[in-house]
Design a protein around this motif. Structure first.
Motif, mmCIF file in Angstrom:
data_model
loop_
_atom_site.group_PDB
_atom_site.id
_atom_site.type_symbol
_atom_site.label_atom_id
_atom_site.label_comp_id
_atom_site.label_asym_id
_atom_site.label_seq_id
_atom_site.Cartn_x
_atom_site.Cartn_y
_atom_site.Cartn_z
ATOM 1 N N UNK A 217 0.825 -1.207 0.000
ATOM 2 C CA UNK A 217 0.000 0.000 0.000
ATOM 3 C C UNK A 217 0.867 1.269 0.000
ATOM 4 N N UNK A 218 1.978 1.229 0.722
ATOM 5 C CA UNK A 218 2.885 2.372 0.745
ATOM 6 C C UNK A 218 3.508 2.578 -0.633
ATOM 7 N N UNK A 219 3.901 1.483 -1.294
ATOM 8 C CA UNK A 219 4.467 1.588 -2.630
ATOM 9 C C UNK A 219 3.464 2.242 -3.584
ATOM 10 N N UNK A 220 2.202 1.845 -3.489
ATOM 11 C CA UNK A 220 1.199 2.472 -4.347
ATOM 12 C C UNK A 220 1.088 3.960 -4.046
ATOM 13 N N UNK A 221 1.101 4.327 -2.783
ATOM 14 C CA UNK A 221 1.019 5.740 -2.426
ATOM 15 C C UNK A 221 2.217 6.512 -2.988
ATOM 16 N N UNK A 222 3.402 5.901 -2.978
ATOM 17 C CA UNK A 222 4.577 6.559 -3.545
ATOM 18 C C UNK A 222 4.402 6.797 -5.045
ATOM 19 N N UNK A 343 2.258 -9.063 -5.964
ATOM 20 C CA UNK A 343 2.134 -7.648 -5.619
ATOM 21 C C UNK A 343 3.228 -7.236 -4.643
ATOM 22 N N UNK A 344 3.611 -8.115 -3.743
ATOM 23 C CA UNK A 344 4.715 -7.819 -2.819
ATOM 24 C C UNK A 344 6.017 -7.659 -3.602
ATOM 25 N N UNK A 345 6.237 -8.516 -4.595
ATOM 26 C CA UNK A 345 7.432 -8.421 -5.432
ATOM 27 C C UNK A 345 7.463 -7.073 -6.163
ATOM 28 N N UNK A 346 6.338 -6.682 -6.747
ATOM 29 C CA UNK A 346 6.267 -5.404 -7.462
ATOM 30 C C UNK A 346 6.512 -4.248 -6.494
ATOM 31 N N UNK A 347 5.906 -4.299 -5.335
ATOM 32 C CA UNK A 347 6.063 -3.221 -4.351
ATOM 33 C C UNK A 347 7.510 -3.085 -3.909
ATOM 34 N N UNK A 383 -0.204 -2.261 -9.145
ATOM 35 C CA UNK A 383 -0.541 -2.445 -7.731
ATOM 36 C C UNK A 383 -2.016 -2.153 -7.481
ATOM 37 N N UNK A 384 -2.528 -1.091 -8.075
ATOM 38 C CA UNK A 384 -3.945 -0.754 -7.890
ATOM 39 C C UNK A 384 -4.842 -1.833 -8.472
ATOM 40 N N UNK A 385 -4.503 -2.310 -9.677
ATOM 41 C CA UNK A 385 -5.317 -3.348 -10.293
ATOM 42 C C UNK A 385 -5.302 -4.642 -9.513
ATOM 43 N N UNK A 386 -4.125 -5.040 -9.039
ATOM 44 C CA UNK A 386 -4.029 -6.274 -8.263
ATOM 45 C C UNK A 386 -4.757 -6.193 -6.941
ATOM 46 N N UNK A 387 -4.600 -5.067 -6.245
ATOM 47 C CA UNK A 387 -5.306 -4.899 -4.971
ATOM 48 C C UNK A 387 -6.823 -4.909 -5.185
ATOM 49 N N UNK A 388 -7.265 -4.302 -6.274
ATOM 50 C CA UNK A 388 -8.697 -4.298 -6.570
ATOM 51 C C UNK A 388 -9.223 -5.718 -6.745
ATOM 52 N N UNK A 391 -9.875 -7.190 -3.592
ATOM 53 C CA UNK A 391 -10.897 -6.493 -2.805
ATOM 54 C C UNK A 391 -10.324 -5.591 -1.750
ATOM 55 N N UNK A 392 -9.117 -5.047 -2.013
ATOM 56 C CA UNK A 392 -8.410 -4.213 -1.047
ATOM 57 C C UNK A 392 -8.185 -2.831 -1.638
ATOM 58 N N UNK A 393 -8.329 -1.806 -0.817
ATOM 59 C CA UNK A 393 -8.182 -0.422 -1.258
ATOM 60 C C UNK A 393 -6.728 -0.103 -1.550
ATOM 61 N N UNK A 394 -6.493 0.715 -2.583
ATOM 62 C CA UNK A 394 -5.157 1.199 -2.924
ATOM 63 C C UNK A 394 -5.095 2.695 -2.618
ATOM 64 N N UNK A 395 -4.543 3.084 -1.467
ATOM 65 C CA UNK A 395 -4.599 4.492 -1.050
ATOM 66 C C UNK A 395 -3.645 5.373 -1.851
ATOM 67 N N UNK A 396 -4.054 6.627 -2.068
ATOM 68 C CA UNK A 396 -3.166 7.589 -2.713
ATOM 69 C C UNK A 396 -2.268 8.275 -1.710
ATOM 70 N N UNK A 397 -2.637 8.245 -0.452
ATOM 71 C CA UNK A 397 -1.836 8.839 0.621
ATOM 72 C C UNK A 397 -1.745 7.811 1.747
#
Length: 398
Positions: A217-222, A343-347, A383-388, A391-397
């Motif tokens: 989630x932090x990686x997506x926010x970055x 997703x962990x690997x990508x992050x 990351x956003x697509x995979x989390x979706x 069923x998990x939110x991908x935060x922008x912050x």
């Protein structure tokens, strides 16, 4: 063309041959492509013709020649040669260094979707249990990305019109995960393999490096913060060559060598080995705490810094290239945990790459910075697509 994309191209050729009645075989779930062995030719080879020959009742070379004709006009392939008993040797067109980022940004959440399971109707049967519900819900969405139509039923049914029935019986959760909140509870239930007992504890809420969900989630926010930082510096993303100008001109160690060393597709010449999936060693470690995304290598030897940037870019390129295959395997093995691990690997790869994106000190934004920003934005889309799908939110912050 990445090895994953090449594998899909060969698989499509097999499927077209079957659909047109030229081969009478079951279409395999995947095709393995690898570097030619000594004495071979081309950039990659595959023994798919030898595998299909027996079931098809045809000589291997006959099957190889049939597939060769279908592959010869495929985009990205400039040569196909049949050698030995029936090996297909494939020569690829030169890579476009920005092709991967461009494709991901164009497809967005649809990156990784395929028609591997097109036309299949799947009934997912589960007990009334919280983990089974979460796994089935994610699996239904994952199967849809591969062309299947799936629905979930509870318990056994007297008869089913579905072509394929999947009985999901993951190890139940030891307690109610609702105390963790929606996102953390789903992650806790989905990350372990179905035969492993999920851990329901506060570690899933911890904002530190040891928590995989936090890193993802932090990686997506970055990936959302970097474009804002870049805009403040007066530049935007543009897919292209992530190498420094001197490196691209041959005055310093190039990214191409690092790409070959890590198995990512090279930005000069033919691609290299098949990208690692989620169960391979992960990319560079993520920072233990959120911090400045600027590069701190400026005081080090420039050659070392260039190689470090090349290695970070190669690791992220590899992780993103491997995502479609991970998604397909998550669908065909009925295992959302495979997607979660990728997703962990990508992050982790993104967190090791992020410090190379912005200019340092008096440095002016360059084409390489714009290309790196595009690659980071592509990672955010994955990351956003995979989390979706989980069923998990991908935060922008965060």
């Amino acid at each position: 063309m990445t090895p994953v994309e090449l594998s899909r191209t060969v698989l499509r050729a097999v499927r077209r041959a079957v659909d047109d009645g030229e081969l009478s075989v079951a279409v395999p779930a995947r095709v393995v492509v690898e570097r030619p062995r000594p004495g071979g030719c081309g950039d990659y080879s595959t023994n798919v013709a030898l595998q299909l020959a027996g079931p098809a009742g045809r000589p291997p070379r006959h099957v190889a020649e049939l597939l060769s004709r279908r592959l010869s006009d495929s985009p990205g392939i400039v040569g196909v040669e049949v050698t030995g008993p029936g090996f297909l040797n494939l020569t690829l067109a030169d890579d476009d260094p920005g092709a991967l980022a461009r494709e991901i940004l164009a497809r967005g959440g649809g990156y990784g979707a395929s028609d591997v399971l097109a036309g299949q109707r799947i009934e997912i049967r589960i007990p009334y249990e919280v983990r089974a519900e979460a796994v089935a819900d994610s699996l239904r969405r994952i199967l849809a990305t591969q062309g299947a139509q799936a629905h979930v039923v509870h318990g056994e049914t007297a008869e089913s019109s579905a072509a394929h029935v999947v009985n999901l019986r993951p190890v139940p959760a030891p307690c109610d995960p609702a105390v963790l909140g929606r996102d953390a509870s789903r992650w806790a239930l989905l990350l372990p393999a179905a035969h492993d007992r999920p851990r329901i504890d506060d570690e899933h809420l911890a904002q530190r490096e040891g928590n995989p969900l936090f890193r993802v989630r932090y990686a997506h926010a970055r990936t959302k913060a970097l474009p804002r930082n870049a805009a403040a510096l007066g530049f935007t993303a543009e897919p292209g060559d992530v190498r420094d100008q001197a490196s691209a001109a041959g005055d310093a160690p190039s990214t191409a060598g690092a790409l070959r060393a890590t198995g990512a597709p090279s930005t000069t010449g033919a691609p290299s080995a098949t990208p690692a999936l989620a169960d391979a060693p992960s990319a560079p470690d993520a920072p233990s705490t959120p911090g400045d995304v600027r590069d701190h290598d400026t005081a080090t030897d420039s050659g070392v810094a260039v190689r470090a940037r090349a290695n970070a870019a190669a690791a992220l390129h590899t992780a993103l290239s491997a995502y479609p295959q991970a998604l397909t395997l998550a669908a065909t093995h009925h295992a959302p945990d495979r997607l979660a691990r990728q997703l962990v690997v990508v992050a982790d790869a993104l967190l090791g790459f992020q410090h190379t994106v912005l200019p340092q000190g008096e440095e002016k934004p360059s084409a390489a910075h714009r290309a790196r920003l595009a690659l980071a934005e592509a990672a955010g889309a994955v990351l956003a697509g995979g989390l979706s799908l989980l069923g998990i939110d991908a935060p922008e912050h965060l």
